[in-house]
Scaffold this active site. Structure first.
Site, PDB file in Angstrom:
ATOM      1  N   THR A  63       0.838  -1.006  -0.414  1.00  0.00           N
ATOM      2  CA  THR A  63       0.266  -0.043  -0.316  1.00  0.00           C
ATOM      3  C   THR A  63       1.335   1.074   0.138  1.00  0.00           C
ATOM      4  O   THR A  63       0.754   2.533  -0.650  1.00  0.00           O
ATOM      5  CB  THR A  63      -0.399  -0.322   1.043  1.00  0.00           C
ATOM      6  OG1 THR A  63      -1.831  -1.202   1.075  1.00  0.00           O
ATOM      7  CG2 THR A  63      -1.727   0.732   1.379  1.00  0.00           C
ATOM      8  N   ARG A 112      -1.760   5.745   7.399  1.00  0.00           N
ATOM      9  CA  ARG A 112      -2.348   4.684   7.991  1.00  0.00           C
ATOM     10  C   ARG A 112      -1.790   4.150   9.372  1.00  0.00           C
ATOM     11  O   ARG A 112      -1.220   4.307   9.662  1.00  0.00           O
ATOM     12  CB  ARG A 112      -1.169   3.015   7.139  1.00  0.00           C
ATOM     13  CG  ARG A 112      -1.599   1.830   8.097  1.00  0.00           C
ATOM     14  CD  ARG A 112      -1.492   0.430   7.090  1.00  0.00           C
ATOM     15  NE  ARG A 112      -1.572   0.432   6.160  1.00  0.00           N
ATOM     16  CZ  ARG A 112      -1.195  -1.235   5.308  1.00  0.00           C
ATOM     17  NH1 ARG A 112      -0.557  -2.169   5.394  1.00  0.00           N
ATOM     18  NH2 ARG A 112      -2.638  -0.995   4.897  1.00  0.00           N
TER      19      ARG A 112
HETATM   20  C1  NCD Z   1      -4.234  -5.474   4.197  1.00  0.00           C
HETATM   21  C2  NCD Z   1      -3.970  -4.391   5.217  1.00  0.00           C
HETATM   22  O1  NCD Z   1      -2.778  -4.510   5.449  1.00  0.00           O
HETATM   23  O2  NCD Z   1      -5.233  -4.510   5.781  1.00  0.00           O
HETATM   24  N1  NCD Z   1      -3.398  -5.613   2.867  1.00  0.00           N
HETATM   25  C3  NCD Z   1      -2.661  -4.340   1.890  1.00  0.00           C
HETATM   26  O3  NCD Z   1      -3.431  -3.217   2.126  1.00  0.00           O
HETATM   27  N2  NCD Z   1      -2.629  -5.202   0.784  1.00  0.00           N
HETATM   28  C4  NCD Z   1      -4.198  -7.099   4.066  1.00  0.00           C
HETATM   29  C5  NCD Z   1      -3.866  -7.746   5.250  1.00  0.00           C
HETATM   30  O4  NCD Z   1      -3.122  -7.484   5.435  1.00  0.00           O
HETATM   31  O5  NCD Z   1      -4.453  -8.944   5.410  1.00  0.00           O
END
Ligand code: NCD
Length: 336
Positions: A63, A112
Protein backbone atom coordinates in the site's frame (compact mmCIF):
# COMPACT_ATOMS: atom_id res chain seq x y z
CA UNK A 1 -17.32 14.61 -18.37
CA UNK A 2 -19.32 16.06 -15.52
CA UNK A 3 -17.64 15.25 -12.26
CA UNK A 4 -19.59 14.35 -9.15
CA UNK A 5 -16.41 14.21 -7.10
CA UNK A 6 -14.15 17.06 -8.05
CA UNK A 7 -14.54 20.06 -5.81
CA UNK A 8 -16.82 18.11 -3.49
CA UNK A 9 -14.55 15.62 -1.74
CA UNK A 10 -11.60 16.78 0.25
CA UNK A 11 -10.74 13.40 1.70
CA UNK A 12 -11.14 9.71 0.96
CA UNK A 13 -11.88 8.15 4.33
CA UNK A 14 -14.49 5.50 3.69
CA UNK A 15 -16.20 3.72 0.80
CA UNK A 16 -19.43 4.45 2.64
CA UNK A 17 -18.96 8.14 1.73
CA UNK A 18 -19.02 7.40 -2.00
CA UNK A 19 -22.14 7.02 -4.07
CA UNK A 20 -22.36 4.48 -6.89
CA UNK A 21 -21.82 7.19 -9.53
CA UNK A 22 -18.73 8.41 -7.74
CA UNK A 23 -17.28 4.90 -7.62
CA UNK A 24 -17.95 4.50 -11.32
CA UNK A 25 -16.33 7.83 -12.03
CA UNK A 26 -13.18 6.98 -10.06
CA UNK A 27 -12.86 3.62 -11.82
CA UNK A 28 -13.29 5.24 -15.22
CA UNK A 29 -10.60 7.76 -14.32
CA UNK A 30 -8.35 4.89 -13.25
CA UNK A 31 -8.75 3.43 -16.79
CA UNK A 32 -6.97 6.53 -18.09
CA UNK A 33 -4.19 6.20 -15.58
CA UNK A 34 -3.80 2.47 -16.32
CA UNK A 35 -3.04 3.54 -19.86
CA UNK A 36 -0.35 5.91 -18.51
CA UNK A 37 1.15 3.13 -16.34
CA UNK A 38 1.49 0.93 -19.46
CA UNK A 39 3.51 3.53 -21.39
CA UNK A 40 7.27 3.11 -21.89
CA UNK A 41 7.71 6.26 -19.77
CA UNK A 42 4.84 5.93 -17.29
CA UNK A 43 4.73 9.49 -16.07
CA UNK A 44 2.54 12.58 -16.55
CA UNK A 45 3.18 16.11 -15.22
CA UNK A 46 -0.34 16.43 -13.77
CA UNK A 47 0.58 16.99 -10.11
CA UNK A 48 3.90 18.77 -10.55
CA UNK A 49 4.59 21.01 -7.56
CA UNK A 50 2.18 19.15 -5.24
CA UNK A 51 3.39 17.06 -2.29
CA UNK A 52 2.04 13.71 -1.15
CA UNK A 53 3.15 12.38 2.25
CA UNK A 54 2.67 8.79 3.41
CA UNK A 55 2.20 8.47 7.17
CA UNK A 56 2.20 4.82 8.13
CA UNK A 57 1.81 3.97 11.79
CA UNK A 58 1.48 0.28 10.94
CA UNK A 59 3.45 -2.15 8.74
CA UNK A 60 2.92 -2.10 4.99
CA UNK A 61 4.72 -3.09 1.82
CA UNK A 62 2.37 -2.76 -1.12
CA UNK A 63 0.00 0.00 0.00
CA UNK A 64 2.74 2.43 0.92
CA UNK A 65 4.87 1.74 -2.15
CA UNK A 66 1.79 1.86 -4.34
CA UNK A 67 0.80 5.33 -3.13
CA UNK A 68 4.37 6.57 -3.47
CA UNK A 69 4.63 5.13 -6.98
CA UNK A 70 1.27 6.66 -7.92
CA UNK A 71 2.38 10.08 -6.66
CA UNK A 72 5.68 9.87 -8.56
CA UNK A 73 3.93 8.78 -11.78
CA UNK A 74 1.90 12.01 -11.47
CA UNK A 75 5.13 14.01 -10.91
CA UNK A 76 4.18 14.96 -7.34
CA UNK A 77 6.89 15.27 -4.68
CA UNK A 78 6.73 12.55 -2.05
CA UNK A 79 7.55 12.40 1.65
CA UNK A 80 7.55 9.32 3.77
CA UNK A 81 7.00 9.39 7.52
CA UNK A 82 7.80 6.42 9.79
CA UNK A 83 7.20 6.33 13.51
CA UNK A 84 10.55 4.72 14.28
CA UNK A 85 13.22 7.40 14.16
CA UNK A 86 10.63 10.20 14.44
CA UNK A 87 9.82 12.46 17.38
CA UNK A 88 6.92 10.14 18.19
CA UNK A 89 9.61 7.94 19.70
CA UNK A 90 10.20 10.89 22.08
CA UNK A 91 6.51 10.96 22.96
CA UNK A 92 5.16 13.48 20.43
CA UNK A 93 1.42 13.07 19.91
CA UNK A 94 -0.35 12.16 16.66
CA UNK A 95 -1.89 15.64 16.53
CA UNK A 96 1.42 17.48 16.92
CA UNK A 97 3.03 15.16 14.38
CA UNK A 98 0.43 15.72 11.66
CA UNK A 99 0.19 19.45 12.35
CA UNK A 100 3.99 19.69 11.97
CA UNK A 101 3.84 17.95 8.60
CA UNK A 102 0.88 20.08 7.55
CA UNK A 103 2.84 23.23 8.30
CA UNK A 104 5.40 22.13 5.70
CA UNK A 105 2.78 22.50 2.97
CA UNK A 106 1.74 18.92 2.29
CA UNK A 107 -1.17 18.58 -0.15
CA UNK A 108 -2.21 14.99 0.58
CA UNK A 109 -1.58 12.86 3.67
CA UNK A 110 -1.98 9.13 3.13
CA UNK A 111 -2.58 7.69 6.59
CA UNK A 112 -2.46 4.11 7.86
CA UNK A 113 -3.10 3.59 11.55
CA UNK A 114 -3.85 0.69 13.88
CA UNK A 115 -6.82 2.59 15.38
CA UNK A 116 -10.14 2.78 13.57
CA UNK A 117 -11.05 6.40 12.91
CA UNK A 118 -7.49 7.81 13.13
CA UNK A 119 -7.48 9.16 9.53
CA UNK A 120 -10.86 10.84 10.21
CA UNK A 121 -9.35 12.52 13.24
CA UNK A 122 -6.29 13.62 11.24
CA UNK A 123 -8.61 15.09 8.61
CA UNK A 124 -10.11 17.36 11.26
CA UNK A 125 -6.69 18.68 12.27
CA UNK A 126 -4.98 19.38 8.95
CA UNK A 127 -5.44 21.52 5.87
CA UNK A 128 -4.20 18.72 3.58
CA UNK A 129 -6.50 16.18 1.94
CA UNK A 130 -6.42 12.87 3.80
CA UNK A 131 -6.61 9.38 2.32
CA UNK A 132 -7.35 6.44 4.58
CA UNK A 133 -4.80 3.72 3.73
CA UNK A 134 -6.25 1.32 6.32
CA UNK A 135 -7.51 2.16 9.81
CA UNK A 136 -7.63 -0.70 12.30
CA UNK A 137 -10.44 -3.11 11.53
CA UNK A 138 -12.54 -0.39 9.95
CA UNK A 139 -11.88 0.38 6.27
CA UNK A 140 -9.34 0.30 3.45
CA UNK A 141 -11.07 2.21 0.66
CA UNK A 142 -8.34 2.22 -2.00
CA UNK A 143 -7.96 -1.56 -1.66
CA UNK A 144 -11.67 -1.91 -2.43
CA UNK A 145 -11.36 0.41 -5.43
CA UNK A 146 -8.46 -1.57 -6.88
CA UNK A 147 -10.31 -4.83 -6.28
CA UNK A 148 -13.36 -3.52 -8.14
CA UNK A 149 -11.10 -2.26 -10.91
CA UNK A 150 -9.50 -5.71 -11.21
CA UNK A 151 -12.90 -7.42 -11.35
CA UNK A 152 -14.08 -4.99 -14.03
CA UNK A 153 -11.02 -6.03 -16.01
CA UNK A 154 -12.06 -9.69 -15.62
CA UNK A 155 -15.52 -8.87 -17.01
CA UNK A 156 -13.92 -7.00 -19.90
CA UNK A 157 -11.70 -9.99 -20.72
CA UNK A 158 -14.73 -12.27 -20.76
CA UNK A 159 -16.73 -10.02 -23.04
CA UNK A 160 -13.69 -9.22 -25.18
CA UNK A 161 -14.28 -5.47 -24.98
CA UNK A 162 -13.80 -2.41 -22.81
CA UNK A 163 -14.47 -2.67 -19.07
CA UNK A 164 -18.14 -2.32 -18.12
CA UNK A 165 -19.25 0.56 -15.89
CA UNK A 166 -20.12 -1.62 -12.93
CA UNK A 167 -20.03 -5.21 -11.67
CA UNK A 168 -23.68 -6.15 -12.15
CA UNK A 169 -24.18 -9.92 -12.28
CA UNK A 170 -20.79 -10.81 -10.79
CA UNK A 171 -20.86 -13.30 -7.90
CA UNK A 172 -18.09 -12.86 -5.35
CA UNK A 173 -17.34 -14.86 -2.19
CA UNK A 174 -15.18 -13.15 0.44
CA UNK A 175 -13.61 -15.92 2.48
CA UNK A 176 -11.79 -15.91 5.81
CA UNK A 177 -11.27 -13.56 8.69
CA UNK A 178 -14.12 -11.17 7.92
CA UNK A 179 -14.44 -10.05 11.53
CA UNK A 180 -11.01 -8.43 11.76
CA UNK A 181 -10.72 -7.33 8.15
CA UNK A 182 -10.92 -3.70 7.03
CA UNK A 183 -10.54 -5.02 3.46
CA UNK A 184 -13.75 -7.06 3.80
CA UNK A 185 -15.70 -4.05 5.12
CA UNK A 186 -14.64 -1.75 2.28
CA UNK A 187 -14.96 -4.44 -0.37
CA UNK A 188 -18.47 -5.46 0.64
CA UNK A 189 -19.58 -1.82 0.38
CA UNK A 190 -17.90 -1.15 -2.95
CA UNK A 191 -18.78 -4.45 -4.63
CA UNK A 192 -22.43 -4.29 -3.64
CA UNK A 193 -22.73 -0.60 -4.61
CA UNK A 194 -21.50 -1.62 -8.06
CA UNK A 195 -24.10 -4.39 -8.35
CA UNK A 196 -22.05 -7.49 -7.48
CA UNK A 197 -23.63 -10.28 -5.45
CA UNK A 198 -21.48 -10.71 -2.33
CA UNK A 199 -21.32 -13.82 -0.12
CA UNK A 200 -19.30 -14.11 3.07
CA UNK A 201 -17.71 -17.38 4.14
CA UNK A 202 -16.02 -17.70 7.54
CA UNK A 203 -16.01 -19.80 10.68
CA UNK A 204 -18.57 -18.41 13.12
CA UNK A 205 -15.78 -17.07 15.35
CA UNK A 206 -14.37 -14.99 12.47
CA UNK A 207 -17.69 -13.61 11.23
CA UNK A 208 -18.73 -10.18 12.59
CA UNK A 209 -21.02 -10.46 15.63
CA UNK A 210 -23.80 -8.79 13.65
CA UNK A 211 -24.21 -8.57 9.89
CA UNK A 212 -27.10 -6.16 10.13
CA UNK A 213 -26.72 -3.49 7.49
CA UNK A 214 -24.09 -5.44 5.52
CA UNK A 215 -25.24 -5.40 1.88
CA UNK A 216 -24.61 -9.09 1.23
CA UNK A 217 -26.60 -11.90 -0.33
CA UNK A 218 -25.57 -14.58 2.14
CA UNK A 219 -23.17 -15.60 4.89
CA UNK A 220 -22.14 -19.02 6.10
CA UNK A 221 -19.36 -21.44 6.86
CA UNK A 222 -19.56 -23.70 3.80
CA UNK A 223 -17.00 -22.84 1.16
CA UNK A 224 -17.60 -26.08 -0.74
CA UNK A 225 -21.23 -25.18 -1.35
CA UNK A 226 -20.24 -21.95 -3.15
CA UNK A 227 -16.96 -22.70 -4.82
CA UNK A 228 -18.45 -23.84 -8.13
CA UNK A 229 -20.91 -20.93 -8.33
CA UNK A 230 -18.66 -17.90 -7.87
CA UNK A 231 -17.05 -15.71 -10.51
CA UNK A 232 -14.44 -14.61 -7.98
CA UNK A 233 -13.17 -15.94 -4.69
CA UNK A 234 -11.58 -13.26 -2.53
CA UNK A 235 -9.37 -14.72 0.18
CA UNK A 236 -8.54 -12.79 3.32
CA UNK A 237 -5.43 -13.15 5.44
CA UNK A 238 -6.03 -14.37 8.97
CA UNK A 239 -5.41 -11.20 11.02
CA UNK A 240 -3.56 -13.05 13.77
CA UNK A 241 -2.21 -9.77 15.14
CA UNK A 242 -5.78 -8.62 15.87
CA UNK A 243 -7.11 -11.93 17.19
CA UNK A 244 -7.67 -12.91 20.77
CA UNK A 245 -6.72 -16.46 21.68
CA UNK A 246 -9.16 -19.29 21.09
CA UNK A 247 -10.89 -18.05 17.92
CA UNK A 248 -9.35 -20.85 15.86
CA UNK A 249 -8.79 -24.48 16.84
CA UNK A 250 -5.68 -24.67 14.63
CA UNK A 251 -4.28 -23.22 11.43
CA UNK A 252 -4.38 -26.71 9.91
CA UNK A 253 -8.07 -27.12 10.56
CA UNK A 254 -8.74 -23.63 9.21
CA UNK A 255 -6.78 -24.42 6.04
CA UNK A 256 -8.70 -27.67 5.56
CA UNK A 257 -12.14 -26.04 5.84
CA UNK A 258 -11.59 -22.54 4.48
CA UNK A 259 -8.36 -22.63 2.49
CA UNK A 260 -8.50 -22.52 -1.30
CA UNK A 261 -6.80 -25.82 -2.05
CA UNK A 262 -5.84 -26.96 -5.53
CA UNK A 263 -8.71 -29.44 -5.41
CA UNK A 264 -11.23 -26.68 -4.55
CA UNK A 265 -9.78 -24.36 -7.18
CA UNK A 266 -10.31 -27.08 -9.79
CA UNK A 267 -14.03 -26.98 -8.99
CA UNK A 268 -14.28 -23.24 -9.72
CA UNK A 269 -16.19 -22.09 -12.82
CA UNK A 270 -14.35 -21.64 -16.07
CA UNK A 271 -12.89 -18.14 -16.11
CA UNK A 272 -13.48 -17.62 -12.38
CA UNK A 273 -10.65 -15.79 -10.62
CA UNK A 274 -8.94 -15.69 -7.23
CA UNK A 275 -8.08 -12.43 -5.48
CA UNK A 276 -6.12 -11.69 -2.31
CA UNK A 277 -5.12 -8.29 -0.92
CA UNK A 278 -1.73 -9.58 0.23
CA UNK A 279 0.33 -10.39 2.14
CA UNK A 280 -0.62 -14.04 1.50
CA UNK A 281 -0.11 -16.91 3.89
CA UNK A 282 0.56 -19.63 1.36
CA UNK A 283 -0.62 -22.97 2.73
CA UNK A 284 -3.16 -21.35 5.08
CA UNK A 285 -5.85 -19.39 3.20
CA UNK A 286 -4.45 -20.29 -0.22
CA UNK A 287 -2.41 -23.19 -1.59
CA UNK A 288 0.94 -22.13 -3.01
CA UNK A 289 0.01 -23.71 -6.37
CA UNK A 290 -3.30 -21.78 -6.54
CA UNK A 291 -1.54 -18.52 -5.69
CA UNK A 292 0.75 -19.06 -8.68
CA UNK A 293 -1.96 -20.36 -11.04
CA UNK A 294 -3.69 -18.67 -13.99
CA UNK A 295 -6.76 -17.98 -11.87
CA UNK A 296 -4.88 -15.82 -9.36
CA UNK A 297 -5.03 -12.08 -10.07
CA UNK A 298 -2.93 -11.05 -7.09
CA UNK A 299 -0.12 -9.35 -8.99
CA UNK A 300 -2.69 -7.74 -11.29
CA UNK A 301 -4.35 -6.26 -8.19
CA UNK A 302 -0.99 -4.78 -7.19
CA UNK A 303 -0.42 -3.35 -10.65
CA UNK A 304 -3.93 -1.90 -10.81
CA UNK A 305 -3.44 -0.38 -7.37
CA UNK A 306 -1.04 2.19 -8.81
CA UNK A 307 -3.52 3.38 -11.47
CA UNK A 308 -6.38 3.48 -8.99
CA UNK A 309 -4.35 5.50 -6.47
CA UNK A 310 -3.27 7.87 -9.24
CA UNK A 311 -6.98 8.44 -9.90
CA UNK A 312 -7.64 9.08 -6.20
CA UNK A 313 -4.75 11.56 -5.83
CA UNK A 314 -5.77 13.29 -9.03
CA UNK A 315 -9.36 13.62 -7.86
CA UNK A 316 -8.38 15.08 -4.51
CA UNK A 317 -5.96 17.62 -5.96
CA UNK A 318 -7.36 18.70 -9.30
CA UNK A 319 -9.03 22.13 -8.97
CA UNK A 320 -12.82 22.13 -9.33
CA UNK A 321 -13.93 21.76 -12.91
CA UNK A 322 -10.48 20.68 -14.04
CA UNK A 323 -11.01 16.95 -14.41
CA UNK A 324 -10.12 15.75 -17.89
CA UNK A 325 -12.29 13.34 -19.77
CA UNK A 326 -10.63 9.97 -19.34
CA UNK A 327 -8.07 9.14 -22.03
CA UNK A 328 -8.46 12.23 -24.22
CA UNK A 329 -7.70 14.62 -21.37
CA UNK A 330 -4.73 12.67 -20.18
CA UNK A 331 -3.31 12.14 -23.63
CA UNK A 332 -3.43 15.93 -24.10
CA UNK A 333 -1.60 16.52 -20.86
CA UNK A 334 1.08 13.97 -21.65
CA UNK A 335 1.84 15.56 -25.01
CA UNK A 336 2.18 19.06 -23.65
C1 NCD B 1 -4.30 -5.52 3.84
C2 NCD B 1 -4.27 -4.55 5.00
O1 NCD B 1 -3.23 -4.10 5.43
O2 NCD B 1 -5.36 -4.28 5.45
N1 NCD B 1 -3.17 -5.50 3.03
C3 NCD B 1 -3.05 -4.52 2.09
O3 NCD B 1 -3.22 -3.36 2.33
N2 NCD B 1 -2.73 -4.94 0.86
C4 NCD B 1 -4.71 -6.87 4.22
C5 NCD B 1 -3.93 -7.63 5.24
O4 NCD B 1 -2.97 -7.15 5.83
O5 NCD B 1 -4.31 -8.77 5.47
Amino acid sequence: MTSALVGVRRHLLSIADLKRDELIELLALADSFAEVVDRPIPKVPTLRGRTVATLFFEASTRTRLSFETAAKRLSADTMSFSVSGSSMAKGESLRDTVETLDAMGIDVMVVRHHSAGAPHQVARWVRAAVVNAGDGQHEHPTQALLDCFTLREVLAERAGGRPPEDLCGLKVAIVGDVRHSRVARSDVLALSALGAEVHLVAPATLMPCSLEGWPIVGAGAELDALVGEMDAIYLLRLQLERMSAGLLPSLREYATRFGLSTERAMRMKEGAVVLHPGPMNRGVEIDAAVASSERARVTRQVRNGVAVRMAVLFHLLEPAGGAPAPLEGLADRAER
